[in-house]
Design a protein around this motif. Structure first.
Motif, PDB file in Angstrom:
ATOM      1  N   TYR A  49       1.085  -1.060   0.083  1.00  0.00           N
ATOM      2  CA  TYR A  49       0.052   0.046   0.127  1.00  0.00           C
ATOM      3  C   TYR A  49       0.823   1.068   0.133  1.00  0.00           C
ATOM      4  CZ  TYR A  49      -4.661  -2.205   1.121  1.00  0.00           C
ATOM      5  OH  TYR A  49      -5.772  -2.913   0.978  1.00  0.00           O
ATOM      6  N   GLU A  74       1.281  -7.180  -5.439  1.00  0.00           N
ATOM      7  CA  GLU A  74       0.111  -6.425  -5.740  1.00  0.00           C
ATOM      8  C   GLU A  74       0.506  -4.948  -5.290  1.00  0.00           C
ATOM      9  OE1 GLU A  74      -3.381  -6.991  -6.160  1.00  0.00           O
ATOM     10  OE2 GLU A  74      -3.003  -8.931  -7.097  1.00  0.00           O
ATOM     11  N   ASN A  75      -0.067  -3.925  -6.031  1.00  0.00           N
ATOM     12  CA  ASN A  75       0.227  -2.675  -5.695  1.00  0.00           C
ATOM     13  C   ASN A  75      -1.068  -1.776  -5.640  1.00  0.00           C
ATOM     14  OD1 ASN A  75       2.923  -2.476  -6.246  1.00  0.00           O
ATOM     15  ND2 ASN A  75       2.280  -2.960  -8.464  1.00  0.00           N
ATOM     16  N   TYR A  76      -1.534  -1.196  -4.480  1.00  0.00           N
ATOM     17  CA  TYR A  76      -2.396  -0.172  -4.519  1.00  0.00           C
ATOM     18  C   TYR A  76      -1.993   1.219  -4.010  1.00  0.00           C
ATOM     19  CZ  TYR A  76      -6.308   2.434  -2.247  1.00  0.00           C
ATOM     20  OH  TYR A  76      -7.178   3.157  -1.863  1.00  0.00           O
ATOM     21  N   ARG A  77      -2.339   2.119  -4.533  1.00  0.00           N
ATOM     22  CA  ARG A  77      -2.031   3.399  -4.583  1.00  0.00           C
ATOM     23  C   ARG A  77      -3.287   4.537  -4.213  1.00  0.00           C
ATOM     24  NH1 ARG A  77      -1.429   9.051  -7.133  1.00  0.00           N
ATOM     25  NH2 ARG A  77      -0.762   9.835  -5.187  1.00  0.00           N
TER      26      ARG A  77
ATOM     27  N   PHE B 350      -0.798  -0.692 -16.341  1.00  0.00           N
ATOM     28  CA  PHE B 350      -2.416  -1.142 -16.216  1.00  0.00           C
ATOM     29  C   PHE B 350      -3.300  -0.146 -16.823  1.00  0.00           C
ATOM     30  CE2 PHE B 350      -0.031  -1.268 -11.939  1.00  0.00           C
ATOM     31  CZ  PHE B 350       0.043  -2.284 -11.714  1.00  0.00           C
ATOM     32  N   ILE B 501     -11.589   5.316  -5.643  1.00  0.00           N
ATOM     33  CA  ILE B 501     -10.455   5.336  -5.031  1.00  0.00           C
ATOM     34  C   ILE B 501     -10.169   4.400  -3.720  1.00  0.00           C
ATOM     35  CG2 ILE B 501     -10.545   7.598  -3.819  1.00  0.00           C
ATOM     36  CD1 ILE B 501      -7.359   6.981  -5.507  1.00  0.00           C
ATOM     37  N   TYR B 504     -10.962   0.439  -5.278  1.00  0.00           N
ATOM     38  CA  TYR B 504     -10.397  -0.362  -6.368  1.00  0.00           C
ATOM     39  C   TYR B 504      -9.056  -1.346  -5.728  1.00  0.00           C
ATOM     40  CZ  TYR B 504      -5.579   2.168  -6.742  1.00  0.00           C
ATOM     41  OH  TYR B 504      -4.515   2.693  -6.488  1.00  0.00           O
ATOM     42  N   THR B 505      -8.533  -2.312  -6.649  1.00  0.00           N
ATOM     43  CA  THR B 505      -7.391  -3.022  -6.444  1.00  0.00           C
ATOM     44  C   THR B 505      -6.729  -3.041  -7.804  1.00  0.00           C
ATOM     45  OG1 THR B 505      -8.304  -5.015  -7.098  1.00  0.00           O
ATOM     46  CG2 THR B 505      -8.455  -4.602  -4.798  1.00  0.00           C
ATOM     47  N   GLN B 506      -5.462  -3.760  -7.715  1.00  0.00           N
ATOM     48  CA  GLN B 506      -4.583  -3.844  -8.929  1.00  0.00           C
ATOM     49  C   GLN B 506      -5.307  -4.262 -10.081  1.00  0.00           C
ATOM     50  OE1 GLN B 506      -0.250  -4.640  -8.471  1.00  0.00           O
ATOM     51  NE2 GLN B 506      -0.608  -6.050 -10.267  1.00  0.00           N
ATOM     52  N   GLN B 507      -6.389  -5.211  -9.708  1.00  0.00           N
ATOM     53  CA  GLN B 507      -7.081  -5.922 -10.824  1.00  0.00           C
ATOM     54  C   GLN B 507      -8.397  -4.869 -11.318  1.00  0.00           C
ATOM     55  OE1 GLN B 507      -5.801  -7.667  -8.083  1.00  0.00           O
ATOM     56  NE2 GLN B 507      -4.144  -8.526  -9.511  1.00  0.00           N
ATOM     57  N   ASP B 517      -3.867   9.348 -10.954  1.00  0.00           N
ATOM     58  CA  ASP B 517      -2.396   9.089 -10.696  1.00  0.00           C
ATOM     59  C   ASP B 517      -1.604   9.891 -11.535  1.00  0.00           C
ATOM     60  OD1 ASP B 517      -1.184   7.159  -8.780  1.00  0.00           O
ATOM     61  OD2 ASP B 517      -0.155   6.621 -10.974  1.00  0.00           O
TER      62      ASP B 517
END
Lengths: 344, 556
Positions: A49, A74-77, B350, B501, B504-507, B517
């Motif tokens: 995170y 896994e990335n969350y921003r 992504f 915001i 969500y997740t990466q997928q 972003d």
């Protein structure tokens, strides 16, 4: 008789001391960088995170995955506030989703207070200045952000460029200085640098010059380039350098001291993949990881790895904000900053 | 029938009640959503005893009223010209207005700063040079500037909804008026506009509330102008690591109250639904008014309006996507133009996932909302079921829930209950459903009112079931409103950020997260490039849809 009594009294005490020593040893071993690689292989995946941009975060996690191809990251921003809100909401529901946190002091300190982080003293920490690591071992800086005034080179003559924070009070700049309301770290930095009473007076005087408040760093940088105002008080020289490279007529002032805040790396207390989290922390703090960070370009926190370009820090008086002095005060100081500059 | 109706009611209750109850509870509680706290009125005391609140609220009223009025005039005028007159170039106009929707709010607001800033605004610089008035200045950093920028954001919505209403009009009443000697203008004023009262009220209510809770214009222009609105207060309460959900809730209740009062007036004014029914058993065919030579005047005025409100900001967007940094157009800058930001965009991680997810979500949520609200509109407009006003309210009230509160409510709910949708597209789908129900219900309801009851009765008398009647009679007749609502939801859901915001997740990343972003990373040119690509994509979709529509005879 005497001897026997002595033994019976001492035995529980000695046992307790031995137990405490074993616990201390375990704790030190665990907190000081012991990583079970077999455990990491079993974990296989981890989640970061972060409040740094998704693009930069992905560059870092891809570099890590290149080194450890068997790990999936896994990335969350989200911005520092939303990030904190998501973590806290998840924690309240007992669902802990992140393994590693890479964020500003605001989020990290709050998570430490909420007991959502765990001590981890990476072996790489010996390469970091004392101001850039938590004495208790909860966080270490992976990156630093310096702050200074930036200016439009078409609107400001070379001899007018301020060299001291006090020069921003010069009547020449009245109504011509932009302030980014989303960078309270600058306010906190000057508060620590100048001393609270003097700094508060300075900030009030500065606000009285009719500063131009803006709600976005990008807007502040870009409007400076477009010539909307000549000076931007709390710019990040790293960002100014990025648009300078594209040919924009901007530069940043080499001030008497540059308040600087870090982006911190810390391990989640309830990490599902604690070994990978530690592995990632080590990688980010290692020379290899810091070089990846430098090429993004971001300013590495590790001693000996210079930023790109090196003049972002070389020969400058860098003032490191005392992070621990901010514990529990983040929201209040941010509010004070916004109110001082006429924001709500 | 009962099954469908009960199902629809339950679904609306499920989508709308969770965040609404959470909003209400947290405004009366001293604990954050999802945790048990003590009941208190302290949040209200803190919110409404704050003397700073009242001037802010007054600013909000002026800002929202101004934006609602201006966007209504502009949008309705263009809609009338496009739907009811034989003005040349009206097809192009429709496409242009619709694509304006998709431009991310940040970019549209920034475009107006770049056009109307007293220092670097292109319009100001051009007028100063052309007219030779060095002191001339239109100032975007003023209440007028804020109203203008917000109206530019809102008027495509007005255009879309009013077009749908004009399209479903019966020509007979207008012809009767003309036969009785009333002129075109008197007919417009006394017949045409009166018949679209439900749509007009819906549009005014939606635009008023949308303006009152808007974020980009107050943040990017208002803050600089020193004009604060009360969303600043809501934002201030939530933009903290320890958010004051209760205070934000207490402030949001004012919006809820405005919505309820607005809806109540709407129901009073449209009580005799049959008065507005223009689609009746007699058959209807909207007539285009032949404006004669005046059509060139209307055409010229449309070109002027579109030039200022669409072409200028869109050109600005294209320009920004080609320049390496924000700059006033000049010959010097022209030599720096390149496609670099577009190339950067394709390398952004992504990007493809976000595009696909956004398309799926946009299509699914628009279709689901419009289907659901069409059934709900039947209940609230056509049935005599008790409590139908409450149902309409329930579907409309999520409009007053701040996006962050909605996000947190859904987080709490799906982290707590054992429905495994956390981290999937489903949670975003539910968020979008909740968020866009209000727009669906207003469009569907305004269209449903235009349909006379005899067509339905004829169908049922001929032996069709309620479901058959709904599917084969009502839905096709509802199409103009249905399509307008669908387009609106499909397009604005591509821009939704404040709730996504948190969820969500990466997928399950979506386009709006990408925009945010890129913006936060300082890649202004790339955000603009993404905006241009979204506009281009939507132009192609709209153009294709119009071709298909023309082939099946729906659009001329």
């Amino acid at each position: 008789m005497e001897k026997k009594r002595y033994r019976s009294r001492e035995f529980p005490v000695l046992t307790l001391i031995a137990l405490a020593l074993v616990l201390f040893a375990c704790n030190t071993l665990w907190g000081s960088g012991h990583i079970d690689m077999e455990g990491a292989r079993k974990e296989g995946r981890a989640t970061i995170y972060s409040s740094i941009s998704l693009e930069d975060l992905t560059i870092l996690s891809r570099a890590f995955q290149k080194k450890y191809p068997w790990i999936k990251v896994e990335n969350y921003r989200a911005g520092k506030i939303r990030l904190g809100q998501r973590i806290i909401t998840e924690a309240r529901a007992g669902r802990h989703q992140f393994d590693l946190l890479l964020s500003s002091a605001f989020t990290t300190l709050e998570m430490k207070l909420q007991k959502l982080l765990v001590r981890y003293e990476s072996p790489e920490r010996s390469h970091y200045r004392p101001e850039l690591k938590d004495p208790e071992g909860y966080w270490t800086a992976a990156q630093i952000n310096t702050m200074s005034a930036s200016y439009n080179t078409k609107l400001v003559n070379r001899d007018e460029v301020p060299k001291h924070w006090r020069e921003l009070l010069n009547p020449r700049w009245k109504g011509r200085i932009a302030i980014n309301a989303n960078r309270p770290e600058w306010y906190i930095g000057l508060l620590q640098m100048m001393g609270e009473t003097e700094a508060r007076r300075y900030m009030r005087d500065l606000a009285d010059t009719k500063t131009i408040p803006l709600e976005s760093a990008t807007l502040a940088d870009e409007l400076l380039a477009a010539g909307e105002y000549p000076l931007y008080a709390n710019a990040a020289p790293g960002n100014t350098e990025r648009i300078m490279k594209k040919g924009a007529p901007v530069d940043w002032a080499r001030m008497n001291a540059l308040p600087t805040y870090p982006i911190l790396v810390s391990v989640a207390a309830h990490a599902k993949s604690p070994n990978i989290a530690r592995l990632m922390a080590d990688f980010l703090l290692s020379e290899e990881g810091q070089r990846v960070l430098r090429e993004i370009p971001r300013i590495p926190a590790r001693t000996g790895v210079e930023p790109n370009p090196s003049h972002l820090t070389r020969g400058l008086n860098i003032f490191y904000i005392n992070i621990n002095a901010m514990v529990g005060k983040g929201d209040d100081l941010e509010g004070e900053f916004r109110r001082t500059f006429g924001l709500r | 029938m009962i099954l469908v109706l009960v199902g629809a009611v339950l679904l609306v209750a499920y989508f709308a009640l969770t965040p609404l109850l959470m909003l209400l509870y947290s405004s009366f509680s001293d604990a954050p959503p999802g945790t048990l706290g003590n009941l208190t009125v302290a949040n209200f005391a803190r919110a409404y005893l704050d003397p700073e609140f009242y001037p802010l609220f007054w600013n909000t009223i002026k800002f929202a009223f101004g934006s609602s009025a201006l966007s209504f005039l502009l949008g309705s005028f263009l809609a009338w010209i496009c739907e009811r007159t034989n003005t040349p170039l009206r097809g192009l106009l429709t496409t242009l207005v619709i694509v304006l929707f998709v431009v991310p709010g940040i970019l549209e607001t920034v475009a107006w700063i770049l056009l109307l800033s007293p220092q670097i605004g292109l319009i100001n610089l051009a007028i100063r040079k052309l007219v030779g008035a060095p002191g001339f200045s239109l100032n975007v950093y003023s209440l007028g500037g804020m109203i203008w920028a917000e109206s530019m954001n809102l008027y495509p919505l007005v255009f879309l909804l009013m077009s749908a209403a004009f399209r479903s009009q019966d020509v007979a009443m207008e012809e009767a008026s003309l036969t009785c000697g009333a002129g075109n203008f008197a007919t417009l004023r006394r017949i045409t506009l009166r018949l679209v009262t439900p749509a007009m009220l819906s549009v005014m209510l939606i635009t008023f509330i949308r303006a009152a809770e808007s974020f980009e214009v107050p943040a990017l222009i208002g803050v600089r102008a020193g004009i604060f609105v009360f969303t600043t207060k809501i934002y201030g309460a939530l933009q903290r690591l320890r958010p004051h959900y209760g205070i934000a809730g207490a402030y949001s209740l004012i919006l809820l109250l405005i919505s309820i009062v607005g809806l109540f007036s709407y129901f009073r004014l449209t009580k005799a639904a049959e008065r507005f029914a223009t689609i009746t058993g007699k058959g209807y065919r909207p007539r285009r008014i032949d404006l004669g030579v005046w059509r060139y005047v209307t055409s010229a005025s449309c070109i002027f309006i579109m030039g200022v409100t669409a072409i200028l900001p869109l050109t600005n967007l294209v320009w920004s996507s080609l320049t390496p940094y924000m700059a006033v157009p000049s010959l010097e800058m022209a030599s720096l133009l390149s496609l670099k930001s577009y190339r950067e965009l394709f390398h952004f991680p992504f990007a493809q996932t976000a595009f696909v997810n956004s398309l799926v979500l946009s299509f699914a949520s628009a279709s689901a909302v419009m289907l659901l609200t069409s059934v709900i509109a039947w209940i609230t407009v056509k049935s005599k079921i008790r409590g139908r006003f409450l149902l309409d309210n329930l579907a409309f009230l999520p409009i007053a829930i701040p996006g962050i509160v909605l996000g947190v409510s859904l987080l709490v709910l799906y982290l707590t209950i054992p429905i495994p949708i956390y981290g999937s597209l489903w949670i975003l789908f539910i968020a979008y459903m909740t968020k866009y129900l209000p727009y669906g219900i207003r469009t569907a309801s305004a269209s449903m009112i235009q349909i006379g009851k005899e067509l339905e009765e004829a169908s049922v008398a001929s032996g069709a079931s309620w479901l058959q009647t709904f599917r084969r009679i009502l839905l096709p007749l509802l199409m103009p409103g249905f399509v307008a609502g669908w387009i609106y939801i499909a397009v604005v859901s591509l821009r939704e950020l404040s709730t996504s915001i948190l969820l969500y997740t990466q997928q399950t990343i979506v386009l709006s997260i990408l925009v945010f972003d890129l913006w936060e990373s300082g890649l202004y040119s790339s955000v603009s490039a993404l905006g241009v690509l979204m506009v281009f994509f939507l132009m192609v979709v709209t153009w294709t849809a119009r071709r298909i529509g023309a082939r099946i005879g729906y659009i001329e």
